[in-house]
Design a protein around this motif. Structure first.
Motif, PDB file in Angstrom:
ATOM      1  N   GLN A 205       0.840  -1.192   0.000  1.00 45.98           N
ATOM      2  CA  GLN A 205       0.000   0.000   0.000  1.00 45.98           C
ATOM      3  C   GLN A 205       0.878   1.246   0.000  1.00 45.98           C
ATOM      4  O   GLN A 205       1.918   1.292   0.635  1.00 45.98           O
TER       5      GLN A 205
ATOM      6  N   TYR B  79     -15.360  -2.748   2.560  1.00 47.50           N
ATOM      7  CA  TYR B  79     -15.036  -2.677   1.134  1.00 47.50           C
ATOM      8  C   TYR B  79     -16.243  -3.084   0.291  1.00 47.50           C
ATOM      9  O   TYR B  79     -16.547  -2.449  -0.728  1.00 47.50           O
ATOM     10  N   LYS B  80     -16.929  -4.124   0.724  1.00 45.88           N
ATOM     11  CA  LYS B  80     -18.108  -4.590  -0.013  1.00 45.88           C
ATOM     12  C   LYS B  80     -19.200  -3.527  -0.041  1.00 45.88           C
ATOM     13  O   LYS B  80     -20.003  -3.467  -0.977  1.00 45.88           O
TER      14      LYS B  80
ATOM     15  N   GLU C 297     -10.192  -6.035   0.743  1.00 44.39           N
ATOM     16  CA  GLU C 297     -11.217  -6.312  -0.272  1.00 44.39           C
ATOM     17  C   GLU C 297     -12.233  -7.353   0.195  1.00 44.39           C
ATOM     18  O   GLU C 297     -13.324  -7.457  -0.366  1.00 44.39           O
TER      19      GLU C 297
ATOM     20  N   SER D 209     -12.817   7.137   4.164  1.00 47.48           N
ATOM     21  CA  SER D 209     -14.215   7.176   3.710  1.00 47.48           C
ATOM     22  C   SER D 209     -15.152   6.720   4.821  1.00 47.48           C
ATOM     23  O   SER D 209     -16.277   7.208   4.931  1.00 47.48           O
TER      24      SER D 209
ATOM     25  N   LEU E 194      -6.092   1.591   2.658  1.00 47.44           N
ATOM     26  CA  LEU E 194      -7.074   0.805   1.926  1.00 47.44           C
ATOM     27  C   LEU E 194      -7.727  -0.229   2.835  1.00 47.44           C
ATOM     28  O   LEU E 194      -7.067  -0.832   3.685  1.00 47.44           O
ATOM     29  N   THR E 195      -9.018  -0.426   2.663  1.00 52.23           N
ATOM     30  CA  THR E 195      -9.708  -1.484   3.394  1.00 52.23           C
ATOM     31  C   THR E 195      -9.494  -2.817   2.673  1.00 52.23           C
ATOM     32  O   THR E 195      -9.273  -2.855   1.460  1.00 52.23           O
TER      33      THR E 195
ATOM     34  N   TYR F 214     -16.794   1.317   0.897  1.00 47.54           N
ATOM     35  CA  TYR F 214     -15.826   2.134   1.636  1.00 47.54           C
ATOM     36  C   TYR F 214     -14.429   1.575   1.390  1.00 47.54           C
ATOM     37  O   TYR F 214     -13.991   0.626   2.039  1.00 47.54           O
ATOM     38  N   ASP F 215     -13.716   2.180   0.436  1.00 39.68           N
ATOM     39  CA  ASP F 215     -12.438   1.611   0.016  1.00 39.68           C
ATOM     40  C   ASP F 215     -11.265   2.077   0.860  1.00 39.68           C
ATOM     41  O   ASP F 215     -10.168   1.519   0.773  1.00 39.68           O
ATOM     42  N   THR F 216     -11.445   3.114   1.680  1.00 39.89           N
ATOM     43  CA  THR F 216     -10.379   3.578   2.573  1.00 39.89           C
ATOM     44  C   THR F 216     -10.959   3.820   3.966  1.00 39.89           C
ATOM     45  O   THR F 216     -12.169   3.997   4.131  1.00 39.89           O
TER      46      THR F 216
END
Length: 716
Positions: free
Chosen positions: A247, A551-552, A546, A560, A543-544, A555-557
């Motif tokens: 990352q 993430y699902k 996956e 967020s 990053l979250t 919310y990718d970070t």
């Protein structure tokens, strides 16, 4: 008046360049000349401009762009030299703390200042150790001498890293921001949320918020062997990490997993936390305090770090927080049920007479049911307290009860009050006598104690919440995504710290903000006491996973998640209380500087296009981007009110009710400059290439000297 000679275009160009160079040298020697003489020189510049325009087409036709470039370089030097003593250039980078520390030491002991040769053969500044020893009349320890110290590999580099300046900026993310009333996209909130490396963010805030933050709470990685920490660049080259997450943030900084198999397990964690705490201390006000959550993995090292940075004499407490109330039967040794919160003051008060330093608040009394008034005492509700104690007191006397019973001091106990105090309490009907030979009890009146309770160092789950409550709180906000964030802190825990350490108008910071529990706690407390506390939160856009529920759900970070929590918590609190408080935040991200390399290192920049040379601002940056960097450079709070106005078709920013006025448009005319000067700001800022023509630049100083001579004028 320039007279050009030569039979060919090349000869004419060479003569023009030569005369410009002569003019430049003359101007360098005349920075102190009267304004009318400067204007004469400005007329010379105007003539040079006309010559350039007349020969421009011919120069390009003859394929001599290099000559044109050289001409513009020299002309630019003339203009800059002419303005040198009037319009100061903004530095547009964070302070160099090592340089500032050297200046402080040099001002205290000027005779200790000397010069030496570094390993590259360059002459560099230095402090003479022997002279310094004489000045301070104490022992200065050399590297090879034994002494008590806390150290680790790369510690010196961690200190250097804390002091190094950076050329970065914060950029407003308007679409992520929320207005004071909860309106999406609003930018009038005084709360700040920053996405990015917290070390960069702290450095960017260092001058603006120096000594302004009342309370800092952080919940850093505990170094459990599974935490991701920042790989600050000086340490990566020494040993390879066992596991690299791959990352990176927007600036290319790497996140690494600090596993226990890493030979630098504690070193890497200390290298991460140390420089951040160094800068955090500078942000605290003199009555400020920092709270740091930690567990047994790094508690010992963290305390030593804080003792060094904040001073062991400024240690306040090590709070024990009951994070879980259930027993883990699978534990091999003990089932851990607590974490720590280290508390250090910027300046600790040692007695009630000390006026300067951290003053803790009393906690509100949640329950007064123990107080009643069965005898209709005019002083109101009371409860009974013993008049004896197990601690030694010198008083030794007898008490005669109204029924004639004479009471002596009980064996192995002592009177809590002096004989004079007991007589006064009897006269004031402040004793409850009881039956027979029972010991009297003292009345403790609610009116005497209702200011509050002194906080203790044991935070029970009933008092400050626990991990299970924290999970329920965030799940209640994200009902569609249970388990969105692991290991968040309960709102009640942060609320208790705020009650102890903050007042209604304070600034609170959290630079490991995670799911933004701190923001929710501040909003809730403001709603309860109608406060105006403001928060500054910083979080790396990590990053979250996956595979995670977050993430699902989109919310990718982690940022967020935190930003959405602030929005939802604010909406919930507003619905429940309808309090007139700030429910929003201005969102920023850490980014590279707005300025091109030529701004910082003009002498090191090689051949470039003419457009690159004449404008030192990156093409993708907006006027708002420039304004934020200027605000940071001049120490203007990011929460300040920003008004956008238009003057003669140009966009003008008025910050903090006219404290700073800035215009970054091109082709700025005298009417614009005059209108700004008439508002008499403390600071006026323009682009270096913003003036419509050189006559405007020439009259610039005269305009400000006429309408607002006290205004500090700067360019970028």
């Amino acid at each position: 008046m320039l007279s050009l000679s030569g039979s060919s275009l090349k000869e004419i160009w060479d003569d023009l360049v030569r005369q410009i160079a002569i003019s430049s040298e003359v101007l360098l020697e005349r920075n102190d000349q009267p304004i009318d003489e400067q204007l004469k020189e400005q007329n010379e510049i105007n003539r040079l401009n006309n010559l350039i325009q007349k020969t421009e087409a011919a120069a390009w036709k003859e394929q001599q762009p290099k000559k044109k470039f050289e001409l513009y370089q020299k002309l630019s030097n003339i203009k800059k030299n002419w303005r040198k003593s009037h319009m100061e250039k903004l530095k547009m980078h964070t302070p160099n703390q090592a340089k500032e520390n050297y200046k402080k030491l040099a001002s205290l002991f000027p005779d200790a200042v000397t010069e030496t040769i570094d390993e590259d053969g360059n002459v560099v500044r230095a402090i003479d150790k022997d002279v310094l020893m004489q000045e301070i009349n104490t022992k200065v320890i050399d590297d090879n001498q034994e002494r008590y110290q806390f150290t680790w590999p790369d510690k010196r580099k961690a200190v250097v890293l804390a002091n190094q300046p950076i050329a970065k900026n914060l950029r407003l993310e308007k679409e992520k921001s929320v207005g004071r009333d909860g309106t999406f996209g609003g930018t009038d909130s005084e709360n700040i949320y920053i996405e990015g490396d917290n070390l960069d963010a702290l450095k960017l805030l260092q001058e603006t918020y120096l000594g302004k933050v009342k309370m800092i709470y952080i919940d850093p990685p505990y170094n459990t062997g599974n935490d991701f920490i920042y790989d600050d660049d000086f340490s990566q080259s020494i040993f390879n990490y066992a596991d690299n997450s791959g990352q990176t943030d927007d600036q290319g900084n790497r996140l690494v997993q600090n596993s226990e198999s890493n030979g630098r397990f504690h070193t890497d964690w200390l290298n991460m936390i140390y420089p951040r705490l160094r800068i955090a201390r500078d942000l605290l006000s003199d009555d400020g305090v920092i709270f740091i959550s930690i567990d047994d993995n790094e508690q010992e090292n963290l305390k030593k770090c804080c003792d060094e940075i904040f001073g062991a004499h400024n240690f306040i407490a090590q709070i024990v927080w009951e994070k879980v109330h259930t027993r883990k039967n699978s534990a091999i040794n003990f089932s851990s049920s607590h974490e720590y919160i280290l508390c250090y003051a910027k300046i600790r008060r040692n007695n009630s007479r000390d006026e300067d330093g951290f003053k803790r608040n009393l906690l509100p009394r949640d329950n007064t049911d123990a107080y009643s008034n069965p005898d209709n005492d005019p002083r109101g509700p009371w409860k009974s307290d013993p008049i004896t104690a197990h601690n030694y007191y010198a008083a030794d006397y007898t008490i005669t009860k109204p029924n004639g019973v004479v009471l002596k001091r009980p064996q192995d106990q002592y009177w809590r009050y002096s004989e004079e105090s007991i007589k006064r309490m009897i006269a004031n009907n402040s004793l409850v006598w009881g039956e027979g030979n029972s010991m009297p009890m003292a009345k403790r009146y609610l009116s005497d104690v209702q200011e509050g309770l002194v906080p203790i160092t044991l935070f029970s789950r009933e008092f400050a919440g626990d991990s299970s409550q924290a999970k329920k709180q965030i799940d209640s906000l994200f009902k569609e995504c249970k388990g969105i964030f692991d290991y968040t802190k309960p709102v009640k825990l942060i609320l208790r710290l705020l009650q102890i350490a903050s007042n209604p108008d304070d600034i609170i910071m959290d630079f490991f903000s995670g799911s933004a529990t701190t923001a929710q706690a501040i909003t809730q407390l403001n709603a309860e006491d109608n406060g105006k506390r403001k928060f500054i939160l910083v979080q790396l856009p990590e990053l979250t996973d996956e595979k995670s529920e977050a993430y699902k759900a989109g919310y990718d970070t982690i940022c967020s998640i935190g930003e959405e929590r602030i929005r939802r918590a604010g909406k919930k609190i507003k619905k429940e209380t309808n309090a007139d408080i700030d429910y929003g935040f201005r969102c920023f991200k850490v980014d590279s500087s707005n300025m091109k390399d030529v701004y910082y290192h003009p002498a090191e920049v090689g051949q470039m296009s003419l457009d690159q040379f004449t404008d030192n601002i990156k093409e993708d940056r907006t006027a708002e981007d420039l304004l934020i960097q200027v605000m940071l450079d001049l120490g203007v709070l990011l929460s300040s009110k920003v008004d956008k106005i238009e003057i003669a078709g140009k966009k003008v920013f008025s910050v903090a009710n006219g404290y700073l006025i800035a215009c970054f448009d091109k082709e700025v005319t005298e009417s614009v400059v005059t209108a700004i000067a008439k508002q008499q700001p403390d600071y006026a800022v323009f682009r270096d290439s913003s003036m419509a023509d050189d006559s405007v630049a020439a009259n610039f100083e005269q305009i400000f000297n006429t309408y607002s001579p006290q205004t500090i004028r700067k360019v970028l």
